[in-house]
Design a protein around this motif. Structure first.
Motif, PDB file in Angstrom:
ATOM      1  N   VAL A  30       1.801   3.777   6.981  1.00  0.00           N
ATOM      2  CA  VAL A  30       1.008   4.169   8.145  1.00  0.00           C
ATOM      3  C   VAL A  30       0.072   3.038   8.578  1.00  0.00           C
ATOM      4  CG1 VAL A  30      -0.825   5.711   8.920  1.00  0.00           C
ATOM      5  CG2 VAL A  30       1.152   6.640   7.752  1.00  0.00           C
ATOM      6  N   ILE A  31      -0.499   2.332   7.600  1.00  0.00           N
ATOM      7  CA  ILE A  31      -1.366   1.201   7.959  1.00  0.00           C
ATOM      8  C   ILE A  31      -0.570   0.211   8.803  1.00  0.00           C
ATOM      9  CG2 ILE A  31      -2.683  -0.782   7.094  1.00  0.00           C
ATOM     10  CD1 ILE A  31      -3.368   0.850   4.636  1.00  0.00           C
ATOM     11  N   GLY A  32       0.673   0.003   8.414  1.00  0.00           N
ATOM     12  CA  GLY A  32       1.511  -0.948   9.147  1.00  0.00           C
ATOM     13  C   GLY A  32       2.101  -0.388  10.424  1.00  0.00           C
ATOM     14  N   GLY A  33       1.835   0.868  10.718  1.00  0.00           N
ATOM     15  CA  GLY A  33       2.302   1.430  11.970  1.00  0.00           C
ATOM     16  C   GLY A  33       3.629   2.166  11.860  1.00  0.00           C
ATOM     17  N   LEU A  34       4.143   2.330  10.660  1.00  0.00           N
ATOM     18  CA  LEU A  34       5.331   3.129  10.350  1.00  0.00           C
ATOM     19  C   LEU A  34       6.638   2.555  10.893  1.00  0.00           C
ATOM     20  CD1 LEU A  34       5.695   5.611   8.607  1.00  0.00           C
ATOM     21  CD2 LEU A  34       5.430   7.063  10.585  1.00  0.00           C
ATOM     22  N   GLU A  35       6.546   1.561  11.799  1.00  0.00           N
ATOM     23  CA  GLU A  35       7.751   1.022  12.422  1.00  0.00           C
ATOM     24  C   GLU A  35       8.128  -0.327  11.828  1.00  0.00           C
ATOM     25  OE1 GLU A  35       9.731   1.946  14.889  1.00  0.00           O
ATOM     26  OE2 GLU A  35       8.698   3.678  15.731  1.00  0.00           O
ATOM     27  N   SER A  36       7.135  -1.006  11.265  1.00  0.00           N
ATOM     28  CA  SER A  36       7.335  -2.428  11.022  1.00  0.00           C
ATOM     29  C   SER A  36       7.440  -2.725   9.535  1.00  0.00           C
ATOM     30  CB  SER A  36       6.169  -3.182  11.666  1.00  0.00           C
ATOM     31  OG  SER A  36       5.693  -4.179  10.824  1.00  0.00           O
ATOM     32  N   LEU A  37       8.435  -3.527   9.163  1.00  0.00           N
ATOM     33  CA  LEU A  37       8.602  -3.894   7.758  1.00  0.00           C
ATOM     34  C   LEU A  37       7.491  -4.830   7.277  1.00  0.00           C
ATOM     35  CD1 LEU A  37      12.474  -4.170   7.591  1.00  0.00           C
ATOM     36  CD2 LEU A  37      11.028  -2.390   6.633  1.00  0.00           C
ATOM     37  N   PRO A  38       7.168  -5.907   8.016  1.00  0.00           N
ATOM     38  CA  PRO A  38       6.037  -6.729   7.572  1.00  0.00           C
ATOM     39  C   PRO A  38       4.745  -5.900   7.537  1.00  0.00           C
ATOM     40  CG  PRO A  38       7.153  -7.762   9.432  1.00  0.00           C
ATOM     41  CD  PRO A  38       7.796  -6.435   9.234  1.00  0.00           C
ATOM     42  N   GLY A  39       4.636  -4.972   8.501  1.00  0.00           N
ATOM     43  CA  GLY A  39       3.454  -4.101   8.538  1.00  0.00           C
ATOM     44  C   GLY A  39       3.340  -3.291   7.264  1.00  0.00           C
ATOM     45  N   ALA A  40       4.470  -2.783   6.790  1.00  0.00           N
ATOM     46  CA  ALA A  40       4.448  -1.979   5.569  1.00  0.00           C
ATOM     47  C   ALA A  40       3.978  -2.820   4.386  1.00  0.00           C
ATOM     48  CB  ALA A  40       5.840  -1.414   5.299  1.00  0.00           C
ATOM     49  N   VAL A  41       4.436  -4.068   4.325  1.00  0.00           N
ATOM     50  CA  VAL A  41       4.039  -4.941   3.217  1.00  0.00           C
ATOM     51  C   VAL A  41       2.546  -5.259   3.313  1.00  0.00           C
ATOM     52  CG1 VAL A  41       4.397  -7.182   2.132  1.00  0.00           C
ATOM     53  CG2 VAL A  41       6.337  -5.917   3.031  1.00  0.00           C
ATOM     54  N   LEU A  42       2.108  -5.566   4.520  1.00  0.00           N
ATOM     55  CA  LEU A  42       0.681  -5.837   4.712  1.00  0.00           C
ATOM     56  C   LEU A  42      -0.140  -4.607   4.351  1.00  0.00           C
ATOM     57  CD1 LEU A  42      -1.327  -7.965   5.851  1.00  0.00           C
ATOM     58  CD2 LEU A  42      -1.272  -6.642   7.974  1.00  0.00           C
ATOM     59  N   GLY A  43       0.320  -3.435   4.795  1.00  0.00           N
ATOM     60  CA  GLY A  43      -0.375  -2.191   4.477  1.00  0.00           C
ATOM     61  C   GLY A  43      -0.479  -1.995   2.978  1.00  0.00           C
ATOM     62  N   ALA A  44       0.607  -2.298   2.270  1.00  0.00           N
ATOM     63  CA  ALA A  44       0.600  -2.140   0.817  1.00  0.00           C
ATOM     64  C   ALA A  44      -0.404  -3.098   0.184  1.00  0.00           C
ATOM     65  CB  ALA A  44       2.001  -2.402   0.272  1.00  0.00           C
ATOM     66  N   LEU A  45      -0.469  -4.315   0.712  1.00  0.00           N
ATOM     67  CA  LEU A  45      -1.419  -5.290   0.169  1.00  0.00           C
ATOM     68  C   LEU A  45      -2.859  -4.818   0.370  1.00  0.00           C
ATOM     69  CD1 LEU A  45      -0.136  -8.865   1.059  1.00  0.00           C
ATOM     70  CD2 LEU A  45      -0.687  -7.922  -1.191  1.00  0.00           C
ATOM     71  N   ILE A  46      -3.149  -4.376   1.586  1.00  0.00           N
ATOM     72  CA  ILE A  46      -4.506  -3.895   1.875  1.00  0.00           C
ATOM     73  C   ILE A  46      -4.850  -2.745   0.952  1.00  0.00           C
ATOM     74  CG2 ILE A  46      -5.944  -2.742   3.598  1.00  0.00           C
ATOM     75  CD1 ILE A  46      -4.403  -4.280   5.756  1.00  0.00           C
ATOM     76  N   LEU A  47      -3.938  -1.776   0.885  1.00  0.00           N
ATOM     77  CA  LEU A  47      -4.208  -0.586   0.077  1.00  0.00           C
ATOM     78  C   LEU A  47      -4.354  -0.959  -1.399  1.00  0.00           C
ATOM     79  CD1 LEU A  47      -4.456   2.520   0.240  1.00  0.00           C
ATOM     80  CD2 LEU A  47      -2.058   2.627  -0.423  1.00  0.00           C
ATOM     81  N   GLY A  48      -3.450  -1.791  -1.889  1.00  0.00           N
ATOM     82  CA  GLY A  48      -3.497  -2.195  -3.299  1.00  0.00           C
ATOM     83  C   GLY A  48      -4.819  -2.852  -3.640  1.00  0.00           C
TER      84      GLY A  48
END
Ligand SMILES: Nc1ncnc2c1ncn2[C@@H]1O[C@H](COP(=O)(O)OP(=O)(O)O)[C@@H](O)[C@H]1O
Ligand SMILES: [Mg+2]
Lengths: 348, 302, 235
Positions: free
Chosen positions: B241-259
């Protein structure tokens, strides 16, 4: 009858129920009480999903809030029983309003994920604060039934009376709300929120209100559930409860309150059926622990696959189709929502 | 200073696993517009499969890719037999918007029950193939161990492969086109329904890797009622969701932020607040930035 | 040859096409004109397999257009540029083009098609690495047509390529369409609300009105016909 004199119908229905409760086996009375609770909880979910188009996968979490609110009021302020239920409703409604404000801005998957996250995480929150009694939870004791009801008035019968009184009042009130201006605007929002907005309906506020009322009802169900089990703990509101409520709502048909009893009875019956099956196979522990979950979830998938709008609505639809057979097979799929005497339809 | 380094390392290794989970949710969302809430169940199933494979072959390095292939096959199977029927049957009525969501919930429940039937509710143990004793630098022991380092490296390698697949190959172009504009993809001759199944399969492989790596990098214990896996679902969802649910790089960035945020909370505040912080982060994000940090204009607003 | 016979298509209760019949010879440009809601888009979507028909038949040479999915028809040489800018904005110009030829087995043929496209629309070659959402409306329409052309179609269905474009750009697009017909041997069915412009470049014309064919014939005859002029061309 229901359409013309709803109040009288509800009272007669309640009266018959209470009469029956005098004749029944203790265990059945106990299950009957649980049916009443599920009626409230499923109605709460249907109100949210079917009438305001929002989806909650973690309704169990709202029940938990109600349960904890009630038991805390009981333990710390020694509140009378009826008041603990009021506290449960109010506390959960406030929580629901907060969640609803976030939810009103979200569409399907986001709201679903958020509520599911809440249901997953809530037990771990309860475990971390000592007021909630950790894993063991808090015992919820509503005391004995009043002496005026007689010597042989059992505890289970008392639960039954309380649950069903609450269920009947809740359903009557809900019926009233759905017939009101709010109920109509919810349906408008659900079928087309852009059009509703244009028609001057404040979509956001309506969604928050629906979420609030739904949460209040869920809180009531949670407090009642704690009462019948005499305990409020994370284990009383497992993830499986949320799954079960979703199953109940889908079985009841999310577009109509008419099917809540079906959903509730099935939910209560499932563990019993599982037990019966387990006993046939030598009382296997594995079957007893896993079969209810399998039945609940399997039923959920099958219902969504085979009768997505619920068996009740399916029957209505089939009857409607028969009534005007001969029409072109390419006639549009019509969607009709019935509540009491009123019918809403997308039919042009 | 070493505390800060620990926080960083804890954050990165948690993030690497969240990112796999987030990627599998994003892939499924992009191919069928469904958030697969059964993803945690599928990852857990893969952990069990990994356990069985390790106990049969005795070799983790064979078991891991094998389990990923099986995870992919299972996921494709679900798309083919469950999701297709579902999207066909319940495309009408008020249930249409929620039927797929509810079905994945049902699937999660079914998987849990089946796991309980097969492996019982006690723990089974999937041993880590590498040491989990932290490296020592001078007289301080770092948080990171060979196992953790492998996890991070493996995830980075997987991300690299996925990126190449999506950006540089014909299949990747078909996957992206079908996600963004299924109709135009169809009119261009792409067999969109097959591509959807493929999207689910890749998601299944990533989820399987997440399940196994989460297990061996943690205590190694697997249990159908594992809260850890439920939380993995939640954290994967939040990262997506942080990455906007559509984007693969977004998902990775979201995981980094959350982690990193959760590691910070765990080290400097209290481990008991991790879930609450994650949940509040989700709520705040949904309310303040409905399109995600990298999300497109097509928001998640109703 | 495209043969359409008694084609009837509905959207729910709305009958969008009512027993439509006409045929199109190989190699020409046929304009299908009609006002908003006449059923033009429905016709196109039915021919390309996006929409299913109630009854009737539609064939391109021996190929049944009413059976099978769009991706199947594309492989049989029928390409459709749908209404609106039929490009994928998140992909680059070149990726949009490659997408059109993805199914083709022979990469060198696809390369040749790309060269033809760049010759026809040099602007696209300049912008090949740009994301499609940075293109102007006219360029997007060029890209959409080119994407369809990349499949090396025999029959090209174009749905309102002039929609929302400036007159000068429309002129240019129409000229390119004519060029595709004349020098590349593609049969084109062009749907337009811009009736006069479309008929001017077309060989044949079909006028749709409320789902039925009102008139059809040689494009020059339609322009000359006073009844057609007043009823459909607006002067
Ligand atoms: N998806 C749809 N659902 C319902 N009705 C539609 C749909 N698409 C088109 N229609 C109706 O079908 C008729 C023909 O529409 P269309 O083929 O789009 O016409 P045109 O392209 O000529 O403007 C119109 O009355 C329109 O309202
Ligand atoms: Mg049109």
């Amino acid at each position: 009858m229901l359409k013309k004199h709803p109040l009288i119908t509800f009272i007669i229905f309640g009266f018959i129920l209470f009469l029956i409760s005098n004749r029944l086996d203790e265990l059945i009375v106990y299950h009957g009480a649980t049916v009443g609770i599920y009626v409230i909880a499923i109605a709460s979910l249907i109100l949210l999903t079917g009438y305001s188009g929002q989806v909650s996968l973690g309704h169990g979490a709202l029940l938990a809030i109600g349960g904890y609110a009630a038991v805390l009021a009981r333990i710390h302020y020694n509140a009378p029983v009826w008041l603990t239920f009021v506290v449960a409703v109010l506390a959960t409604a406030v929580g629901g309003a907060l969640l609803g404000m976030a939810a009103a801005r979200l569409s399907g998957p986001y709201l679903a994920g958020t509520t599911l996250a809440l249901a997953i995480g809530l037990p771990s929150i309860a475990n971390q604060f000592s007021v909630f009694g950790g894993e063991q939870g808090l015992s919820f004791d509503i005391g004995f039934p009043p002496a005026s009801l007689g010597e042989d008035f059992t505890q289970y019968k008392w639960y039954f009376w309380i649950s069903w009184s609450a269920a009947l009042i809740a359903m009557y009130w809900l019926r009233y709300v759905l017939h009101s201006r709010y109920g109509r605007s919810w349906r408008a929002v659900r079928s087309n929120d852009v059009a509703a907005e244009l028609a001057g309906i404040h979509v956001g506020r309506n969604k928050v209100l629906a979420f609030t009322i739904s949460a209040g009802l869920a809180g009531l169900a949670g407090a009642l559930l704690g009462m019948t089990i005499s305990l409020v703990s994370p284990g009383v509101f497992p993830l499986l409860l949320s799954f079960s409520l979703a199953t109940g709502a889908v079985l009841a048909g999310v577009t109509t309150l008419g099917g809540v009893m079906i959903g509730a009875v099935i939910l209560v019956a499932i563990p019993e059926i599982a037990l019966a099956i387990a006993n046939r196979y030598g009382g296997s522990e594995t079957i007893i622990t896993n079969l209810p979950g399998l039945l609940v979830s399997g039923l959920l998938i099958l219902t969504v696959l085979l009768v997505p709008n619920g068996p009740v609505e399916q029957m209505h639809a089939r009857r409607a189709k028969h009534a005007k057979s001969g029409k072109a097979s390419h006639s549009p799929v019509e969607l009709t929502v019935r509540v009491g005497s009123k019918t809403w339809s997308t039919k042009k | 200073m070493s505390q800060f380094l620990d926080m960083f390392l804890i954050g990165i290794s948690a993030a690497s696993i969240y990112s796999l989970m987030a990627i599998s949710m994003v892939l499924v969302w992009r191919s069928t517009r469904v958030v697969n809430f059964a993803q945690a169940g599928m990852a857990l199933l893969s952990a069990y499969i990994g356990y069985e494979l390790v106990s049969r072959t005795g070799n983790f390095w064979i078991a891991l890719p094998l389990a990923m292939i099986l995870g992919a096959a299972f996921s494709a199977f679900i798309e083919f037999f469950l999701m297709r029927t579902l999207l066909k049957n319940s495309s009408q009525g008020p249930i249409a918007a929620i039927a797929p969501i509810i079905a994945t919930l049902g699937l999660l429940g079914v998987i849990h029950a089946v796991l309980g039937f097969i492996w019982g509710h006690g723990d089974v143990q999937l041993e880590a193939p590498l040491s989990k004793v932290g490296y020592t630098v001078g007289d301080t022991t770092l948080f990171i161990a060979p196992m953790g380092l492998f996890v991070i490296g493996f995830v980075i390698a997987l991300l690299f492969v996925v990126t190449i697949l999506f950006q540089k190959t014909n299949i990747g172009l078909a996957l992206r086109a079908s996600a963004y504009a299924p109709e135009i993809a169809q009119l261009s001759g792409v067999r969109v329904s097959g591509i959807r199944t493929l999207g689910w399969a890749i998601a299944g492989a990533a989820g399987a890797a997440a399940g196994i790596l989460q297990t061996v990098n943690g205590t190694g214990a697997i249990n159908p009622d594992s809260l850890e896996f439920s939380l993995l679902l939640v954290f994967g969802f939040i990262a997506a969701v942080i990455g906007g649910l559509e984007s693969l790089p977004g998902a990775v960035l979201g995981a980094l932020i959350l982690g990193l945020v959760l590691a910070f909370v765990q080290i400097y505040i209290s481990g008991t607040l991790v879930f609450i912080v994650a949940f509040l982060l989700l709520l705040a994000l949904l309310i303040l930035r409905p399109q995600g940090f990298l999300g497109s204009k097509v928001g998640r607003r109703a | 040859m495209l043969r359409i016979n008694g084609l009837t298509v509905s959207h729910g209760a709305i009958r969008a096409l009512d027993s439509v019949s006409f045929s199109v010879e190989q190699g020409g440009l046929t304009a299908v004109i009609g006002s908003n809601g006449a059923g033009k888009t429905t016709l196109m979507r039915t021919l390309s397999g996006l929409k299913s028909a109630d009854s009737g038949s539609a064939t391109w040479n021996d190929h049944n257009l009413l059976h099978g999915k769009p991706e199947h028809h594309v492989r049989q040489g029928i390409s459709h540029v749908s209404e609106g800018k039929s490009v994928i904005p998140q992909l680059t110009v070149e990726e949009n083009l490659d997408l059109g030829a993805l199914w083709r087995r022979n990469p060198s043929e696809a390369k040749a098609s790309k060269a033809e496209v760049f010759e026809l629309f040099p602007r696209l070659e300049e912008r090949r690495a740009q994301q499609a959402d940075t293109l102007s409306g006219g360029e997007r329409q060029m890209l959409a047509i080119s994407r369809a052309y990349m499949a090396r179609p025999q029959l090209l269905l174009l749905d309102e390529p002039s929609l929302g474009l400036a007159p000068l750009v429309i002129e240019q697009i129409f000229q390119s369409i004519r060029h595709i017909v004349d020098s590349m041997g593609v049969t084109v069915v062009l749907v337009e609300q811009n009736a006069m412009g479309a008929l001017k470049i077309a060989d044949f014309g079909v006028v749709l009105n409320l789902g039925k064919i009102a008139v059809s014939g040689a494009a020059s005859d339609l322009i000359a016909d006073p009844a057609v002029r007043t009823a459909y061309l607006g002067f």
